[in-house]
Write a protein that holds these residues in place. Structure first.
Motif, PDB file in Angstrom:
ATOM      1  N   UNK A   1       0.544  -1.315   0.062  1.00 56.68           N
ATOM      2  CA  UNK A   1      -0.516   0.161  -0.302  1.00 56.68           C
ATOM      3  C   UNK A   1       1.064   1.474  -0.226  1.00 56.68           C
ATOM      4  N   UNK A   2       2.010   1.022   0.917  1.00 58.17           N
ATOM      5  CA  UNK A   2       2.580   2.311   1.497  1.00 58.17           C
ATOM      6  C   UNK A   2       3.515   2.690  -0.212  1.00 58.17           C
ATOM      7  N   UNK A   3       4.240   1.573  -0.863  1.00 54.61           N
ATOM      8  CA  UNK A   3       4.973   1.919  -1.763  1.00 54.61           C
ATOM      9  C   UNK A   3       4.292   1.933  -3.130  1.00 54.61           C
ATOM     10  N   UNK A   4       3.257   1.823  -2.892  1.00 55.81           N
ATOM     11  CA  UNK A   4       2.203   1.806  -4.316  1.00 55.81           C
ATOM     12  C   UNK A   4       2.271   3.095  -4.287  1.00 55.81           C
ATOM     13  N   UNK A   5       1.752   4.006  -2.615  1.00 55.06           N
ATOM     14  CA  UNK A   5       1.158   5.609  -2.924  1.00 55.06           C
ATOM     15  C   UNK A   5       2.816   5.783  -3.818  1.00 55.06           C
ATOM     16  N   UNK A   6       4.096   5.809  -2.944  1.00 52.33           N
ATOM     17  CA  UNK A   6       5.044   6.889  -2.670  1.00 52.33           C
ATOM     18  C   UNK A   6       6.375   6.397  -4.257  1.00 52.33           C
ATOM     19  N   UNK A   7       5.083   5.208  -4.914  1.00 51.40           N
ATOM     20  CA  UNK A   7       5.891   5.614  -5.718  1.00 51.40           C
ATOM     21  C   UNK A   7       4.949   4.379  -7.143  1.00 51.40           C
ATOM     22  N   UNK A   8       4.086   5.457  -7.860  1.00 48.28           N
ATOM     23  CA  UNK A   8       2.866   4.671  -8.639  1.00 48.28           C
ATOM     24  C   UNK A   8       4.125   4.059  -9.758  1.00 48.28           C
ATOM     25  N   UNK A   9       2.862   2.728  -9.977  1.00 53.90           N
ATOM     26  CA  UNK A   9       3.355   2.840 -11.300  1.00 53.90           C
ATOM     27  C   UNK A   9       4.464   1.063 -10.611  1.00 53.90           C
ATOM     28  N   UNK A  10       4.961   1.284  -9.537  1.00 53.78           N
ATOM     29  CA  UNK A  10       5.668   0.088  -9.307  1.00 53.78           C
ATOM     30  C   UNK A  10       4.690  -1.001  -9.058  1.00 53.78           C
ATOM     31  N   UNK A  11       5.859  -2.061  -9.262  1.00 55.16           N
ATOM     32  CA  UNK A  11       5.182  -4.130 -10.207  1.00 55.16           C
ATOM     33  C   UNK A  11       5.459  -4.955  -8.827  1.00 55.16           C
ATOM     34  N   UNK A  12       4.288  -5.320  -8.035  1.00 58.06           N
ATOM     35  CA  UNK A  12       4.937  -6.270  -7.089  1.00 58.06           C
ATOM     36  C   UNK A  12       4.491  -7.784  -8.033  1.00 58.06           C
ATOM     37  N   UNK A  13       5.567  -8.220  -8.145  1.00 59.81           N
ATOM     38  CA  UNK A  13       5.699  -9.115  -9.384  1.00 59.81           C
ATOM     39  C   UNK A  13       5.698 -11.070  -8.760  1.00 59.81           C
ATOM     40  N   UNK A  14       5.897 -11.066  -7.300  1.00 61.18           N
ATOM     41  CA  UNK A  14       5.351 -12.714  -6.382  1.00 61.18           C
ATOM     42  C   UNK A  14       5.424 -12.099  -4.957  1.00 61.18           C
ATOM     43  N   UNK A  15       5.325 -13.480  -4.628  1.00 62.70           N
ATOM     44  CA  UNK A  15       5.000 -13.410  -3.090  1.00 62.70           C
ATOM     45  C   UNK A  15       5.700 -15.188  -2.408  1.00 62.70           C
ATOM     46  N   UNK A  16       5.433 -14.993  -1.555  1.00 61.56           N
ATOM     47  CA  UNK A  16       6.625 -16.222  -0.869  1.00 61.56           C
ATOM     48  C   UNK A  16       5.632 -16.198   0.273  1.00 61.56           C
ATOM     49  N   UNK A  17       5.271 -16.978   0.945  1.00 64.38           N
ATOM     50  CA  UNK A  17       4.631 -17.005   2.379  1.00 64.38           C
ATOM     51  C   UNK A  17       5.114 -18.671   2.932  1.00 64.38           C
ATOM     52  N   UNK A  18       6.424 -18.059   3.736  1.00 61.63           N
ATOM     53  CA  UNK A  18       6.950 -19.814   4.559  1.00 61.63           C
ATOM     54  C   UNK A  18       5.702 -20.130   5.628  1.00 61.63           C
ATOM     55  N   UNK A  19       6.236 -20.930   6.199  1.00 58.91           N
ATOM     56  CA  UNK A  19       4.906 -21.299   8.035  1.00 58.91           C
ATOM     57  C   UNK A  19       6.077 -20.832   8.638  1.00 58.91           C
TER      58      UNK A  19
END
Lengths: 607, 402
Positions: free
Chosen positions: B188-206
């Protein structure tokens, strides 16, 4: 994923499989021969890690590995000869209680000896870098592990098939009474097998040092992984353990590779559930020989004498008078004890008279609690209705899971209940929007007329005493006699026209419903509910209560629940190393009263 | 008392009476505070935490206590789960008659105790829980929290992240509320500070069960320009070692929440990755007088250096003492009133207790990781004051339901 990253993930899976195989092989050997469900196997692994990382600083990593493994093996021999050997004649599963106590003691010992901080060891000398495979970097040490697993498999195979000792081990795995009758010294064989299993666990732990830190939390996470591998492979089958380790590690690696990492929370349990539903004795397991011996014969339950009934009524009256003489915290603690008593009695209902050992009973406790909480918060139901209907969630869960579980028997059944409990847990844990995820639900308070401690205590007393009385009464109804017949001789029960599976299924569902009731009461007494209420440790607590009190008696679970809850409360308050103290107390009780507290009293004072 | 002679029984009773009588005046005066925490589940963080509040307790009582009355802390193990924690809190309240509660580490336990505090109408000062919910979505007027929450610490890292102008971000986090909300806040915050930024993927290990090799390879497959992580503890150590071995961090900036805290940084030793952007606590480099004084006292008492937990424990008990002094006693309503807008000193800087959400403005140190003599240290660090990064009053108003 590109082809090269598929290859790397495949190799990652192989490296994990080797590590997994080492600890699972030891567990499988131990179970195969001694029939001990060794809960402390993860603790042996943890000891291997700590000893290796501590020695490694002094004599170097490669020397520390064999020495750590030998030290853990020696410790295993000591545990078997000083502790477990005394329990082989005790009722089944009592060794489980002893190994659970060991887990507590070893954990506090490690905390005392090596301190609270994680210890990350150095990289393995000679394998500090990475090699380039298909353009990608892969650690050299992982390649070493990939080779080492099959090497151990080969060595074990040679040991078991080409030596006299191995022949004896296999004979005892198939039929230990027969082996004993033919003059095999069981004592030495069991000690030897346990030491070998412990050695493998220590070796597995020591070899992980270049990959992960020694931490106090590793024991339980390793032991559950190892159990899954052993059961999927088939108990007592070393080759099966190898295949299962490979299967599970690869599935995990590719889950991560495909971006489904959330699924790793539960994937091994899903695999186990699927395998057990399709192949009830694992991939390479055989139908176990019927256990014979002192532990298997259980005296029939006799109806309680009028004196005993009077004593129980007096106890109930005394409990009803408590709020008159004492308020505040006594009521809080007694409310907890009553809730766990109902939980333990419901578990005993299927474990004792029905002979269905459940390692995942907390699932129904938790489902009942969440059922009540969700009805109150999400559906806006009044509290009384939520308390009344919430437990149905526990019953419903047991109805569904039970249908699969009663098709199995023994440890396989126990592991399937565990798998279902883990699956239920992971759903609750992951479903943020509905169940509140890892934080759970807060704001589950009783209605205002029940809000005072005394009022809530009375409703708990009423419900729990009623539930327990109902469960006990059922055991003396035709339903209960039929259940016991089905446990003692399924074939004969079937021959006289009893539908064994239907009976067990009904018992399983009833027990789930009662556990759900306990869960709903628990939720309203705490004001909140979290996924821990259906986690493995809660299931283990239930097992400990039942076994501590005495599985072959009716009132045992009651005393077990009271003692264990009170002990956790009283000991944790005043003593730093309270876990070790509770473990030590359990060990003493197990050694002194192998029939459980009530069993001991009955033997001592029986007419 | 069958085995006891009458004489010894009498002696016992007499000595007990004397002991009780001796203890009586001190007990009548002392103000009791109930403290509970998961000491056995998270010992690495909580042993230093306990040493922190024990030091504060000694100092407070040496300088006269609370208006002449001694401060007493009754500490309990919470068993590491919310059910037992609620029972421990009930015991503190009804058997020990404590005036207020403090402590807890894990978010779900903090929330459960906060919920109990509202029900029983007692003040609860949450020490360690980082969850945003405890002061916002699930906030109540009885619950206060000292540490900067997940959101706030993410907000402290975002300006540096936006400055780098990296397009493709990959994210890795432990799969429970802390990691999930860190990730959501960062996006949310980086999207606001840097419009157009891309989040290409996530890893959520236990939590505690990361399969580091596979996770590192999966992240590399995403070909990110930069990585945001909220791993800590054993997960972080495994991730760092595998990432170093497999070259994941080469030419890729990494932002990792909490990794500069000594609890999590020290075990990394010579594996410490260079240049990571972290929040943490560079204890040996902070030269402010307040911190120097704390450091000297801590080292003198414990013969060890402080961790971040020590600061938290120390400051939490001082919060209690200051609030009691300002309120002139332990009356719950007066303590709540006293805490609103209360200003105080901590070893890492002055803080204010915000009236709107009961959150303190305690900050965190933001800096880069480096290796020095085979150990991890924070360099180029600065203190980020929490007041500058907390959500505005309007945003808080919208989130708090009461």
């Amino acid at each position: 994923m590109t082809y090269s990253s598929i290859l790397i993930q495949f190799l990652n899976g192989l490296a994990s499989a080797s590590s997994l195989f080492l600890v699972a092989a030891g567990l499988s050997l131990i179970f195969g021969v001694t029939r001990i469900v060794n809960f402390a196997h993860g603790s042996l692994y943890m000891l291997g890690m700590y000893v290796a990382v501590w020695l490694g600083e002094r004599i170097g990593f490669w020397w520390s590995v064999p020495i750590a493994a030998l030290a853990v093996g020696a410790f295993g021999a000591l545990v078997e000869s000083a502790l477990l050997r005394r329990l082989y004649a005790a009722p089944e599963l009592l060794q489980l209680l002893a190994t659970f106590a060991l887990v507590l003691v070893v954990k506090d010992f490690a905390l005392w000896a090596w301190g609270p901080e994680d210890i990350l060891g150095p990289r393995a000398p000679g394998f500090t870098g990475a090699v380039t495979i298909a353009g990608l970097q892969f650690p050299e040490y992982d390649l070493f592990l990939i080779g080492f697993g099959p090497l151990v498999l080969g060595a074990l195979w040679l040991l078991l098939t080409r030596t006299r000792w191995g022949t004896l081990v296999r004979a005892a795995t198939q039929d230990r009474e027969m082996a004993s009758a033919l003059g095999v010294n069981q004592k030495w064989l069991f000690t030897g097998v346990f030491a070998l299993g412990a050695f493998l666990a220590g070796l597995g732990g020591a070899l992980q040092i270049p990959r992960e830190p020694a931490t106090l939390l590793i024991d339980l996470s390793v032991v559950s992984d190892a159990f899954v591998v052993v059961v999927v492979g088939g108990l007592g089958s070393i080759g099966g353990a190898f295949v299962a380790a490979f299967l599970i590690a690869e599935i995990k690696a590719f889950c991560i590779g495909l971006g489904l990492s959330q699924f790793t929370l539960v994937v091994e349990f899903v695999v186990m559930a699927v395998v057990l539903v399709i192949r009830p004795w694992g991939l390479f397991g055989r139908m176990p020989a019927l256990a014979r011996g002192a532990g298997a014969v259980e005296p029939p339950l006799v109806a309680p004498s009028p004196a005993a009934l009077k004593a129980l009524a007096a106890l109930l009256a005394a409990l009803a008078l408590v709020p008159v003489v004492s308020g505040g915290y006594t009521l809080v603690l007694l409310t907890d004890i009553l809730v766990f008593a109902l939980f333990a009695v419901s578990l005993h209902f299927i474990m004792g008279p029905a002979g269905l050992h459940s390692f995942g009973h907390a699932a129904y406790f938790g489902l009942g609690a969440y059922g009540a909480g969700l009805l109150l918060l999400r559906a806006g139901a009044p509290m009384e209705l939520a308390l009344l209907l919430g437990p149905l969630a526990g019953g419903l869960g047991a109805l569904v899971f039970g249908w699969f579980c009663v098709r199995l028997s023994g440890v396989y059944l126990a592991m399937l209940t565990l798998a279902f409990a883990q699956i239920a847990w992971s759903v609750v844990f992951q479903w943020d929007a509905f169940t509140g995820g890892s934080n759970g639900l807060v704001g589950i308070w009783p209605a205002s007329w029940l809000a005072s401690k005394a009022a809530y205590y009375y409703i708990t007393l009423l419900t729990c005493a009623g539930g327990i009385a109902l469960l006990w009464r059922m055991l003396y109804a035709p339903f209960g006699y039929a259940l016991r017949a089905a446990r003692d001789s399924p074939l004969r029960a079937d021959a006289i026209g009893l539908d064994v599976r239907a009976l067990q299924w009904a018992a399983f569902t009833l027990a789930g419903l009662a556990a759900g009731m306990a869960g709903a009461l628990y939720a309203f007494s705490k004001g909140s509910i979290s996924p821990e209420s259906l986690s493995v440790p809660r299931s283990v607590d239930g097992l400990v209560m039942v076994l501590l009190g005495g599985i072959q008696t009716l009132t045992g679970p009651l005393w077990g629940a009271a003692l264990f809850t009170w002990m956790q409360d009283a000991v944790a308050r005043g003593i730093d190393y309270w876990r070790a103290v509770i473990g030590a107390v359990i060990l003493v009780l197990v050694l002194a009263f192998p029939q459980g507290l009530t069993g001991f009293l009955r033997q001592r004072f029986a007419p | 008392m069958q085995g006891m002679t009458r004489r010894s029984a009498l002696l016992t009773i007499a000595s007990l009476t004397v002991a009780l009588a001796a203890a009586q005046p001190a007990r009548a005066q002392a103000i009791k505070v109930g403290e509970l925490n998961s000491y056995k589940t998270f010992p690495a963080f909580l042993e230093p935490y306990k040493k922190g509040w024990e030091l504060a307790l000694e100092e407070i009582n040496r300088s006269g206590g609370i208006g002449g009355r001694k401060l007493e802390v009754v500490s309990r193990e919470d068993g590491g789960n919310p059910g037992d924690a609620v029972r421990a809190a009930e015991e503190l309240l009804s058997r020990e008659n404590v005036s207020l509660l403090m402590g807890t580490f894990a978010s779900h336990i903090g929330l459960a105790v906060s919920n109990l505090a509202a029900q029983r109408k007692v003040v609860f000062i949450a020490a360690e829980p980082l969850t945003d919910k405890i002061v916002w979505e699930n906030g109540n007027r009885y619950t206060f929290r000292i540490r900067p929450s997940t959101y706030t610490q993410v907000a402290m890292l975002v300006p540096d992240a936006a400055k780098l102008k990296k397009q493709r971000w990959a994210i890795v986090y432990p799969n429970y509320e802390y990691g999930q909300s860190a990730t959501a806040s960062f996006k949310k915050l980086l999207g606001k500070a840097q419009p157009g930024v891309q989040f290409v993927g996530e890893q959520a290990p236990a939590l505690g069960k990361i399969d580091a090799g596979a996770v590192v390879q999966a992240l590399a497959d995403l070909k990110p320009d930069a990585i945001f992580s909220s791993l800590f503890g054993a997960d972080l150590q495994k991730f760092v070692r595998e990432g170093n071995l497999r070259g994941l961090f080469k030419d890729r900036p990494v932002f990792n929440l909490l990794a500069g805290e000594p609890e999590y940084l020290d075990p990394l030793k010579d594996e410490t990755p260079d240049g990571w952007y972290v929040t943490g606590y560079p204890w040996n480099e902070i030269k402010t007088p307040a911190h120097q004084k704390f450091l000297a006292a801590y080292r003198a008492k414990w013969k060890d250096y402080p961790r971040l937990g020590s600061i938290v424990g120390y400051s939490t008990l001082y919060t209690v003492a200051n609030a009691l002094k300002r309120a002139g006693g332990a009356d719950t309503e007066k303590v709540i009133a006293a805490m609103k807008g209360m200003e105080m000193e901590t070893p890492i800087g002055p803080i204010v207790w915000r009236p709107i959400d009961n959150q303190s403005t305690m900050g965190a140190y933001v800096g880069r990781l480096a290796k020095k003599d085979g150990k991890g240290v924070m360099v180029n660090w600065r203190y980020a004051d929490g007041a500058l990064f907390l959500p505005s009053f309007e945003e808080v108003k919208a989130m708090r339901k009461e």
